[in-house]
Design an enzyme around this catalytic site. Structure first.
Site, mmCIF file in Angstrom:
data_model
loop_
_atom_site.group_PDB
_atom_site.id
_atom_site.type_symbol
_atom_site.label_atom_id
_atom_site.label_comp_id
_atom_site.label_asym_id
_atom_site.label_seq_id
_atom_site.Cartn_x
_atom_site.Cartn_y
_atom_site.Cartn_z
ATOM 1 N N PHE A 1 -0.167 -7.748 -9.626
ATOM 2 C CA PHE A 1 0.067 -6.219 -9.053
ATOM 3 C C PHE A 1 -0.907 -5.936 -8.053
ATOM 4 O O PHE A 1 -1.966 -5.234 -8.347
ATOM 5 C CB PHE A 1 0.042 -5.193 -10.165
ATOM 6 C CG PHE A 1 0.410 -3.801 -9.849
ATOM 7 C CD1 PHE A 1 1.699 -3.622 -9.183
ATOM 8 C CD2 PHE A 1 -0.688 -2.657 -9.948
ATOM 9 C CE1 PHE A 1 1.918 -2.316 -8.884
ATOM 10 C CE2 PHE A 1 -0.219 -1.473 -9.369
ATOM 11 C CZ PHE A 1 1.142 -1.229 -8.927
ATOM 12 N N VAL B 1 0.833 -1.110 -0.089
ATOM 13 C CA VAL B 1 -0.085 -0.024 -0.103
ATOM 14 C C VAL B 1 0.741 1.287 -0.142
ATOM 15 O O VAL B 1 1.509 1.418 1.060
ATOM 16 C CB VAL B 1 -1.074 0.057 1.101
ATOM 17 C CG1 VAL B 1 -1.639 1.418 1.309
ATOM 18 C CG2 VAL B 1 -1.870 -1.264 1.247
ATOM 19 N N LEU B 2 0.773 1.971 -1.035
ATOM 20 C CA LEU B 2 1.524 3.174 -1.018
ATOM 21 C C LEU B 2 0.442 4.499 -0.892
ATOM 22 O O LEU B 2 -0.452 4.504 -1.538
ATOM 23 C CB LEU B 2 2.273 3.477 -2.578
ATOM 24 C CG LEU B 2 3.612 2.566 -2.758
ATOM 25 C CD1 LEU B 2 3.784 2.217 -4.324
ATOM 26 C CD2 LEU B 2 4.845 3.242 -2.047
ATOM 27 N N HIS C 1 8.457 11.445 -3.369
ATOM 28 C CA HIS C 1 8.816 10.065 -3.279
ATOM 29 C C HIS C 1 7.651 8.986 -3.801
ATOM 30 O O HIS C 1 8.077 7.963 -4.329
ATOM 31 C CB HIS C 1 8.626 9.582 -1.539
ATOM 32 C CG HIS C 1 10.036 8.794 -1.161
ATOM 33 N ND1 HIS C 1 11.204 9.228 -0.753
ATOM 34 C CD2 HIS C 1 9.944 7.360 -1.195
ATOM 35 C CE1 HIS C 1 11.967 8.143 -0.462
ATOM 36 N NE2 HIS C 1 11.331 6.985 -0.790
HETATM 37 C C1 DLZ Z 1 9.883 5.550 2.000
HETATM 38 C C2 DLZ Z 1 8.580 4.987 1.442
HETATM 39 C C3 DLZ Z 1 7.630 5.916 1.693
HETATM 40 C C4 DLZ Z 1 7.668 7.388 1.750
HETATM 41 N N1 DLZ Z 1 6.058 5.568 1.620
HETATM 42 C C5 DLZ Z 1 6.011 4.278 1.579
HETATM 43 C C6 DLZ Z 1 4.671 3.691 1.096
HETATM 44 O O1 DLZ Z 1 3.846 4.417 1.261
HETATM 45 N N2 DLZ Z 1 4.464 2.188 1.059
HETATM 46 C C7 DLZ Z 1 5.418 1.534 1.037
HETATM 47 O O2 DLZ Z 1 5.367 0.335 0.965
HETATM 48 N N3 DLZ Z 1 6.673 1.709 1.138
HETATM 49 C C8 DLZ Z 1 7.088 3.212 1.167
HETATM 50 N N4 DLZ Z 1 8.188 3.429 1.493
HETATM 51 C C9 DLZ Z 1 9.378 2.640 1.651
HETATM 52 C C10 DLZ Z 1 10.032 2.286 0.378
HETATM 53 O O3 DLZ Z 1 9.158 1.240 -0.341
HETATM 54 C C11 DLZ Z 1 11.374 1.380 0.705
HETATM 55 O O4 DLZ Z 1 10.990 0.348 1.403
HETATM 56 C C12 DLZ Z 1 12.393 2.202 1.021
HETATM 57 O O5 DLZ Z 1 12.637 3.257 0.228
HETATM 58 C C13 DLZ Z 1 13.779 1.322 1.039
HETATM 59 O O6 DLZ Z 1 14.038 0.839 -0.173
#
Ligand code: DLZ
Length: 207
Positions: free
Chosen positions: A164, A131-132, A139
């Site tokens: 995905f 989940v992003l 970022h």
């Molecule tokens: C750094 C980061 C940020 C800001 N947001 C998320 C997110 O919303 N969801 C997620 O799964 N991971 C996030 N990360 C971490 C990055 O995916 C990754 O783990 C780091 O940049 C280390 O490579």
């Protein structure tokens, strides 16, 4: 404008996953939401598509950016183990054949066919779950792009279907809704479970 039902229409084919081995790789970022999605995918594969729970392997990584590497690495390791598992299978099949042809003292109703059990070796499909959620910097855009491109590449490079299962949300509310964690939400993990089974069967041409 004509009304239409948004979302995926279920396949009209029977999606029987009883012979499949599936890998779920999920992130630990935003874990409560990710866990709901993983549960949705797993429950759907088991209850709707007959995948054996012991044939669903679950691994975790820190964040979404790590998903493509982890998926590829775990696929390749399992494939390498699969080659030795095939040799074991041939050896035990030979043993069984020996038993069947030489043993005349077996009772007529002794079980000759084993029930389905845990598979070893290669994965038939992979689901990458994460989940992003957009923050205040760029970022989010970079990770979304790298993760989606990377996951697609893993599938094409390894010839194993990779689903995905990454939500790319503008805020928490969208994420909760798409994990079925609010009133009228829908758990997208369920769709990913069905997609994994459908693509695995499509690849093996059992559809
Ligand atoms: C750094 C980061 C940020 C800001 N947001 C998320 C997110 O919303 N969801 C997620 O799964 N991971 C996030 N990360 C971490 C990055 O995916 C990754 O783990 C780091 O940049 C280390 O490579």
């Amino acid at each position: 404008m004509a009304h239409f039902e948004k979302g995926v229409t279920a396949s009209d084919k029977e999606l029987n996953g009883e012979d499949l081995r599936v890998l779920i790789v999920h992130t630990r970022w935003n874990l409560p939401i990710v866990e709901a999605l993983v549960k949705g995918a797993k429950d759907t594969m088991v209850s709707k598509h007959k995948v054996l729970p012991e044939n669903i392997v679950i691994e975790s990584v820190p964040g979404a950016y790590e998903l493509p590497f982890a998926a590829k690495s775990l696929i390749q390791t399992a494939q390498a183990q699969g080659s030795s598992a095939s040799s074991d299978l041939i050896a035990s099949a030979t043993d069984l054949l020996g038993d069947l042809t030489t043993a005349d003292d077996k009772t007529p109703d002794s079980p000759k066919v084993k029930s389905k059990s845990a598979k070893k070796g290669a994965f038939d499909a992979v689901i990458c779950v994460g989940v992003l959620i957009k923050g205040s910097t760029m970022h989010f855009e970079y990770i979304c792009d790298a993760t989606s491109q990377g996951i697609m590449r893993v599938g094409l490079d390894t010839n194993v279907p990779v689903v995905f299962g990454v939500l790319t949300c503008l805020d928490d509310k969208q994420a909760l809704n798409r994990a079925g964690m609010d009133e009228n939400g829908h758990n997208h993990g369920e769709d990913w479970g069905s997609a994994a089974v459908e693509m695995a069967l499509l690849k093996s041409r059992s559809l």
